[in-house]
Structure formats: structure tokens, C-alpha cells
Design an enzyme around this catalytic site. Structure first.
Site, PDB file in Angstrom:
ATOM      1  N   CYS A 126      49.296  50.589  41.292  1.00 23.37           N
ATOM      2  CA  CYS A 126      48.163  50.100  40.505  1.00 23.37           C
ATOM      3  C   CYS A 126      47.948  51.062  39.341  1.00 23.37           C
ATOM      4  CB  CYS A 126      46.933  50.034  41.418  1.00 23.37           C
ATOM      5  SG  CYS A 126      45.435  49.541  40.555  1.00 23.37           S
ATOM      6  N   SER A 185      45.511  42.044  35.499  1.00 27.53           N
ATOM      7  CA  SER A 185      44.202  41.507  35.878  1.00 27.53           C
ATOM      8  C   SER A 185      43.218  41.663  34.727  1.00 27.53           C
ATOM      9  CB  SER A 185      43.683  42.254  37.117  1.00 27.53           C
ATOM     10  OG  SER A 185      42.420  41.767  37.481  1.00 27.53           O
ATOM     11  N   CYS A 213      30.845  45.980  34.642  1.00 23.84           N
ATOM     12  CA  CYS A 213      30.619  45.023  35.720  1.00 23.84           C
ATOM     13  C   CYS A 213      29.723  45.693  36.762  1.00 23.84           C
ATOM     14  CB  CYS A 213      31.948  44.594  36.328  1.00 23.84           C
ATOM     15  SG  CYS A 213      33.026  43.783  35.122  1.00 23.84           S
ATOM     16  N   SER A 256      39.446  38.075  37.181  1.00 23.42           N
ATOM     17  CA  SER A 256      38.317  38.527  38.001  1.00 23.42           C
ATOM     18  C   SER A 256      37.166  37.559  37.805  1.00 23.42           C
ATOM     19  CB  SER A 256      37.913  39.937  37.572  1.00 23.42           C
ATOM     20  OG  SER A 256      38.981  40.817  37.818  1.00 23.42           O
ATOM     21  N   LEU A 257      37.087  36.567  38.673  1.00 25.11           N
ATOM     22  CA  LEU A 257      36.094  35.502  38.476  1.00 25.11           C
ATOM     23  C   LEU A 257      34.747  35.865  39.096  1.00 25.11           C
ATOM     24  CD1 LEU A 257      35.818  32.682  37.219  1.00 25.11           C
ATOM     25  CD2 LEU A 257      36.451  31.722  39.446  1.00 25.11           C
ATOM     26  N   HIS A 258      34.710  36.065  40.381  1.00 22.52           N
ATOM     27  CA  HIS A 258      33.554  36.614  41.112  1.00 22.52           C
ATOM     28  C   HIS A 258      32.298  35.737  41.187  1.00 22.52           C
ATOM     29  CE1 HIS A 258      36.033  40.096  41.122  1.00 22.52           C
ATOM     30  NE2 HIS A 258      35.712  40.534  39.937  1.00 22.52           N
ATOM     31  N   CYS A 275      31.300  47.526  39.846  1.00 20.69           N
ATOM     32  CA  CYS A 275      32.484  48.383  39.667  1.00 20.69           C
ATOM     33  C   CYS A 275      32.087  49.799  39.306  1.00 20.69           C
ATOM     34  CB  CYS A 275      33.397  47.791  38.590  1.00 20.69           C
ATOM     35  SG  CYS A 275      34.896  48.758  38.332  1.00 20.69           S
ATOM     36  N   GLY A 286      39.961  50.292  33.402  1.00 21.45           N
ATOM     37  CA  GLY A 286      40.056  49.682  32.078  1.00 21.45           C
ATOM     38  C   GLY A 286      40.302  48.184  32.086  1.00 21.45           C
ATOM     39  N   GLU A 287      40.160  47.604  30.899  1.00 19.83           N
ATOM     40  CA  GLU A 287      40.422  46.178  30.701  1.00 19.83           C
ATOM     41  C   GLU A 287      41.710  46.059  29.882  1.00 19.83           C
ATOM     42  OE1 GLU A 287      39.568  43.044  31.615  1.00 19.83           O
ATOM     43  OE2 GLU A 287      41.135  42.550  30.169  1.00 19.83           O
ATOM     44  N   CYS A 338      35.871  52.352  30.847  1.00 21.88           N
ATOM     45  CA  CYS A 338      35.878  50.908  30.627  1.00 21.88           C
ATOM     46  C   CYS A 338      34.612  50.511  29.888  1.00 21.88           C
ATOM     47  CB  CYS A 338      35.944  50.184  31.977  1.00 21.88           C
ATOM     48  SG  CYS A 338      36.296  48.422  31.854  1.00 21.88           S
ATOM     49  N   CYS A 340      39.790  49.250  45.248  1.00 23.50           N
ATOM     50  CA  CYS A 340      39.355  48.552  44.036  1.00 23.50           C
ATOM     51  C   CYS A 340      37.966  48.994  43.624  1.00 23.50           C
ATOM     52  CB  CYS A 340      39.262  47.047  44.258  1.00 23.50           C
ATOM     53  SG  CYS A 340      40.743  46.277  44.796  1.00 23.50           S
ATOM     54  N   GLU A 369      43.234  57.550  36.894  1.00 24.12           N
ATOM     55  CA  GLU A 369      43.804  57.505  38.232  1.00 24.12           C
ATOM     56  C   GLU A 369      44.835  56.389  38.340  1.00 24.12           C
ATOM     57  OE1 GLU A 369      40.571  59.509  41.082  1.00 24.12           O
ATOM     58  OE2 GLU A 369      40.054  57.470  40.529  1.00 24.12           O
ATOM     59  N   ASN A 388      33.912  47.198  47.785  1.00 18.86           N
ATOM     60  CA  ASN A 388      34.021  48.610  48.149  1.00 18.86           C
ATOM     61  C   ASN A 388      32.819  49.360  47.595  1.00 18.86           C
ATOM     62  OD1 ASN A 388      36.634  48.641  49.486  1.00 18.86           O
ATOM     63  ND2 ASN A 388      37.460  48.091  47.485  1.00 18.86           N
TER      64      ASN A 388
HETATM   65  N1  SAH Z   1      39.301  45.022  34.034  1.00 18.73           N
HETATM   66  C1  SAH Z   1      40.254  44.308  34.824  1.00 18.73           C
HETATM   67  C2  SAH Z   1      41.109  45.171  35.731  1.00 18.73           C
HETATM   68  C3  SAH Z   1      40.427  46.223  36.609  1.00 18.73           C
HETATM   69  S1  SAH Z   1      39.522  45.788  38.027  1.00 18.73           S
HETATM   70  C4  SAH Z   1      39.567  43.215  35.604  1.00 18.73           C
HETATM   71  O1  SAH Z   1      38.351  43.141  35.566  1.00 18.73           O
HETATM   72  O2  SAH Z   1      40.241  42.404  36.206  1.00 18.73           O
HETATM   73  C5  SAH Z   1      40.531  45.293  39.319  1.00 18.73           C
HETATM   74  C6  SAH Z   1      39.788  44.394  40.346  1.00 18.73           C
HETATM   75  O3  SAH Z   1      38.923  45.138  41.229  1.00 18.73           O
HETATM   76  C7  SAH Z   1      38.901  43.379  39.663  1.00 18.73           C
HETATM   77  O4  SAH Z   1      39.045  42.125  40.225  1.00 18.73           O
HETATM   78  C8  SAH Z   1      37.530  43.961  39.914  1.00 18.73           C
HETATM   79  O5  SAH Z   1      36.581  42.987  39.760  1.00 18.73           O
HETATM   80  C9  SAH Z   1      37.681  44.498  41.308  1.00 18.73           C
HETATM   81  N2  SAH Z   1      36.614  45.452  41.689  1.00 18.73           N
HETATM   82  C10 SAH Z   1      35.927  46.269  40.883  1.00 18.73           C
HETATM   83  N3  SAH Z   1      35.019  46.999  41.571  1.00 18.73           N
HETATM   84  C11 SAH Z   1      35.144  46.639  42.856  1.00 18.73           C
HETATM   85  C12 SAH Z   1      34.505  47.068  44.071  1.00 18.73           C
HETATM   86  N4  SAH Z   1      33.572  48.003  44.059  1.00 18.73           N
HETATM   87  N5  SAH Z   1      34.895  46.500  45.209  1.00 18.73           N
HETATM   88  C13 SAH Z   1      35.884  45.572  45.230  1.00 18.73           C
HETATM   89  N6  SAH Z   1      36.515  45.139  44.123  1.00 18.73           N
HETATM   90  C14 SAH Z   1      36.161  45.660  42.942  1.00 18.73           C
END
Ligand code: SAH
Length: 415
Positions: A137, A248, A148, A270-272, A151, A216-217, A144, A390, A124, A347
Site C-alpha cells: 500500500c 483508490s 474525511c 471510496s463511496l461510504h 480518516c 493522500g488523494e 491530505c 486503513c 508511510e 479503524n
Molecule cells: N484518498 C484515497 C486513498 C486513501 S484512503 C481515497 O479516499 O480513496 C484508503 C481507504 O481507506 C479509503 O477507502 C478510505 O476511505 C479508507 N479509510 C480511511 N480512514 C479509515 C478508517 N479510519 N478506517 C477504515 N477505513 C478508512
């Protein structure tokens, strides 16, 4: 920029999978200048003419967006026929196009499987119009490997890396569908001389920014992403400045410096979480490259300055990582790194164990960050009604049941 150009095309209903035909010949889309030269050599273009021919092809493919060799009127008829016999200008096939109530567009794209005869892959790609800019995007892999916990894409196993052509192809498809190619009737049919900016697209393009934040990464598909982004940034073609391209990563530490050197685009991480223990659970890649190593690589990111900050993404998960103590720890952790902090409301998707933080909590969290001197924009979820936000991207080939789809849509609309 919410209004789309008049040339934008309407939604596409899902085309049946059986109708997919993989291109029989290789596409020239996504080849570096060097590889384009080799492709020309292979069909007998003499060495002394290759550079000029590459420049002409580049102009037609990336500046004018033509989809057939017959349109390349600066090339001789013989060469056009020869190119036609061996190559295509194929982009990924659009299987579905959806338009959100907020103007966000999502395309489901089909890509050939490596094994002829097998069902095609799907990825997508999402277009997000905002006032003053339009962000595309793009995805870098089918599925992937990172898993995570928050995700949705992560619940799909990795099928394969995208090629550079398939990554650049997403930009071409989006421009095709949005009617976003320059139309200058008076323009001479000669290629612009390299490096003089004459052939640059005029201002006012619909796609002004690119984020590699789809499926993907990207740093696990380094070469293809590098070649694709260098093509997208090339001033003789699509010409999107590297400052307007953001890659990212979840933190593939060994490739971060390389990304700075060989691609030179803006970095988002993507720290989180602020503690390894928690991050190990949210982003399992953290077990391999823990926070201290990741931030060390960030500090050394080539080209980092106050004008070129790293964006740290932080998904707001209720009761998991959203305490105010964590907000303070985050600020402390990033001390000394030119940074922006991007808070992303979670999300939801069916089957997830996470919930989005309460709005009040997000605001308090954001205030602490803001008061410490950081910009802390909260990312407004876009395109939730078409599952384009996202972490909601997922190949339709990973079949969701009709019930799951409905549930997902309802969650997206009501949350
Ligand atoms: N693999 C890469 C790029 C893809 S994710 C990465 O991890 O950065 C793009 C962004 O969306 C990342 O910051 C990811 O953590 C975030 N993301 C993934 N799932 C999400 C969700 N359900 N709600 C909000 N953000 C999310």
C-alpha cells in the site's frame, strides 16, 4: 505467503531526525524512459546510443534492483563514473520499520523537504502478506487535503505531493527490505530485449499487488502517480500487471476518465454513503463532486467490464451509514455498474467521533449485498497493532503525544 523470504531484514529502530541527509544529486529512480534519455543526453551520451543505455539502466534499476552505478557491469567504466558524478539511485530513507504480529510491515519513510535545510517530510508505506499474494500500500501525498471525517490522515494538513520517484521508490524500498529482488546467478549480464518478456521477474515475488491507498488523494497528484504506476507496470522492470494495481480515489471526477486512459489500472472508489447529505459530511469532496456525478464517471470508466470491475469501498460506521436500508440503497445505486463492494470495518484513532459498526450489523449488511449478486468481502483489518490499518497512517512528524500513541495502540489491540 506469510513466511517472509530469508533475505528479509529485521526491524529498524527509529533513526534520529538530525541524522537525515538529503541526497545531494538527483535520483534516476522514477524517471520515465523519455526523461532518462534526457538525463543521459545531459551528461553527453550521444543520441544514437541513448535508447540502448536507457534500456540498460532500466534493467539494472527496476529488474535487478541495484543501488549503485558500480554494479551496472554492462556499462563502460567511464559511463558509470559519469553517472555517479551526477546522479544517485536513492530511494526514500527508511526511518522506522515495524512488523505486526500478523506479518504486516510498515515503513516510515523520510523525504527531502523542497527547501534545503528544512526538516524532512515523512510518509508511510505498508506491506500486507496474505496467502497467495502480497500487497503493498503506497502513499501519493504527504498529508491530505480531503479531511474525511473518519480518516486519521485527514487530520494532517497537506504538505506536498510526492514525486514519481518517491512513489516508485516506495516499491523499491519494500523490495529491498523484503529481499524481493530476483536472484539468478546464471543470468547473463545483458539487458533483456524489450517486449519479449525475457527479463521478467520470475513467479513467486513477495510483492504481487499494489494499492494506492496510503496517505493522500492520488488523483490530486495525477502526473506523478501516472508516471510511477506506468513504471511499476512496465514489463521490462518491476512488471506488476495493471490488473494487480488498484488506485483508490475519494472521487476526483474530472480525473477519473484520465486515470483509465493514461494509467489503465483497476479503480477503487471510496463511496461510504448512499446519500449526498451524509456523504457531504463524511467525504467533504462530495460537495464538489456529488454521488450522481461520481457514479456517472464510474459508468464511463475506460475498460470497465465484468472482468474489470470497480471496487466500491464502504467504511462501516456505527449508526452513521450502516443501516440495512442503506445496504439495499447501495445495491440499487450501483445497478448497472460492474462492481465489487468492499466493506471496511472502521479503524479507530484517538479523538475520533466514530465507532466501528457491530460485527453482527456488518454481517447483515454484507448479506444483503451478497444476496443481490455482489461479492462483498469484509476487509480484515491488518497491522492494527502497528497502526498500519486503513486510515491510521499519519506522519510521525505530526507529533502524537506519547499518551495519544498509547491510547491508539490500545484501541487497535482491543477493538
Ligand atoms: N484518498 C484515497 C486513498 C486513501 S484512503 C481515497 O479516499 O480513496 C484508503 C481507504 O481507506 C479509503 O477507502 C478510505 O476511505 C479508507 N479509510 C480511511 N480512514 C479509515 C478508517 N479510519 N478506517 C477504515 N477505513 C478508512
Amino acid at each position: 505467503m506469510t513466511a517472509l523470504a530469508p533475505a528479509a531484514l529485521g526491524p529498524i529502530e527509529k533513526t534520529p531526525l538530525e541524522r537525515y541527509v538529503a541526497p545531494a544529486k538527483p535520483s534516476l529512480v522514477g524517471l520515465t524512459r523519455g526523461s532518462l534519455g534526457e538525463a543521459l543526453a545531459a551528461i553527453g551520451v550521444p543520441e544514437e546510443r541513448q535508447r540502448m543505455r536507457v534500456q540498460q539502466l532500466w534493467h539494472w534499476i527496476y529488474l535487478r534492483g541495484v543501488q549503485g552505478f558500480e554494479k551496472m557491469t554492462t556499462l563502460s567504466k567511464e559511463l558509470r563514473a559519469e553517472l555517479e558524478a551526477h546522479f544517485t539511485l536513492a530511494r526514500p530513507e527508511v526511518a522506522v520499520e515495524q512488523v505486526s504480529v500478523d506479518g504486516t510491515r510498515k515503513w516510515l519513510l523520510r523525504l527531502p523537504s523542497e527547501t534545503p535545510g528544512e526538516r524532512p517530510h515523512e510518509v508511510e508505506c505498508v506491506y500486507i502478506p496474505e496467502s497467495g499474494r502480497g500487497t503493498l500500500c503506497v502513499s501519493s501525498q504527504v498529508g491530505c487535503t480531503l479531511n474525511c471525517s473518519f480518516c486519521h490522515t485527514g487530520t494532517q494538513r497537506l504538505v506536498r505531493n510526492l514525486t514519481a520517484g518517491e512513489i516508485v521508490g516506495q516499491v523499491l524500498v519494500a523490495r529491498d527490505r523484503l529481499g524481493d529482488w530476483p536472484r539468478r546467478p546464471g543470468m547473463p549480464d545483458l539487458p533483456a530485449p524489450s517486449g519479449e518478456g525475457i527479463g521478467l521477474p520470475e513467479a513467486g515475488r513477495l510483492i504481487t499487488n499494489i494499492v494506492v491507498m496510503g496517505m493522500g488523494e492520488p488523483l490530486y497528484n495525477f502526473e506523478a502517480v501516472r508516471d510511477a504506476l506506468n513504471i511499476v507496470a512496465d514489463g521490462d522492470g518491476i512488471g506488476i500487471s495493471k490488473r494487480r494495481i488498484t488506485l483508490s480515489t475519494a472521487g476526483v471526477v474530472p480525473n477519473i476518465a484520465r486515470a483509465g486512459e493514461e494509467i489503465g489500472v483497476m479503480l477503487a472508489v471510496s463511496l461510504h454513503a448512499v446519500r449526498d447529505e451524509l456523504r457531504n459530511g463524511l467525504v467533504p469532496l462530495n460537495r464538489k463532486y456529488p454521488i450522481a456525478q461520481l457514479l456517472d464517471a464510474c459508468r464511463r470508466y475506460p475498460g470497465l467490464s465484468n472482468a474489470r470491475r470497480i471496487t466500491f469501498e464502504y467504511v462501516m460506521l456505527k449508526g452513521v451509514n450502516d443501516s440495512l436500508a442503506e445496504a439495499r440503497a447501495l445495491v440499487k445505486l450501483l445497478k448497472g455498474i460492474p462492481a465489487k463492494i468492499n466493506l471496511i470495518p472502521f479503524n479507530p484513532w484517538p479523538g475520533t467521533r466514530h465507532q466501528c459498526s457491530d460485527w453482527e450489523q456488518i454481517e447483515k449488511f454484507s448479506e444483503i449485498i451478497f444476496n443481490s449478486g455482489y461479492a462483498s468481502p469484509v476487509r480484515t483489518p491488518r497491522g492494527r497493532d502497528i497502526l498500519a490499518a486503513c486510515g491510521q497512517l499519519k506522519s510521525a512528524s505530526e507529533k502524537l503525544s506519547a499518551r495519544e500513541r498509547l491510547a491508539l495502540r490500545a484501541m487497535a489491540m482491543t477493538d
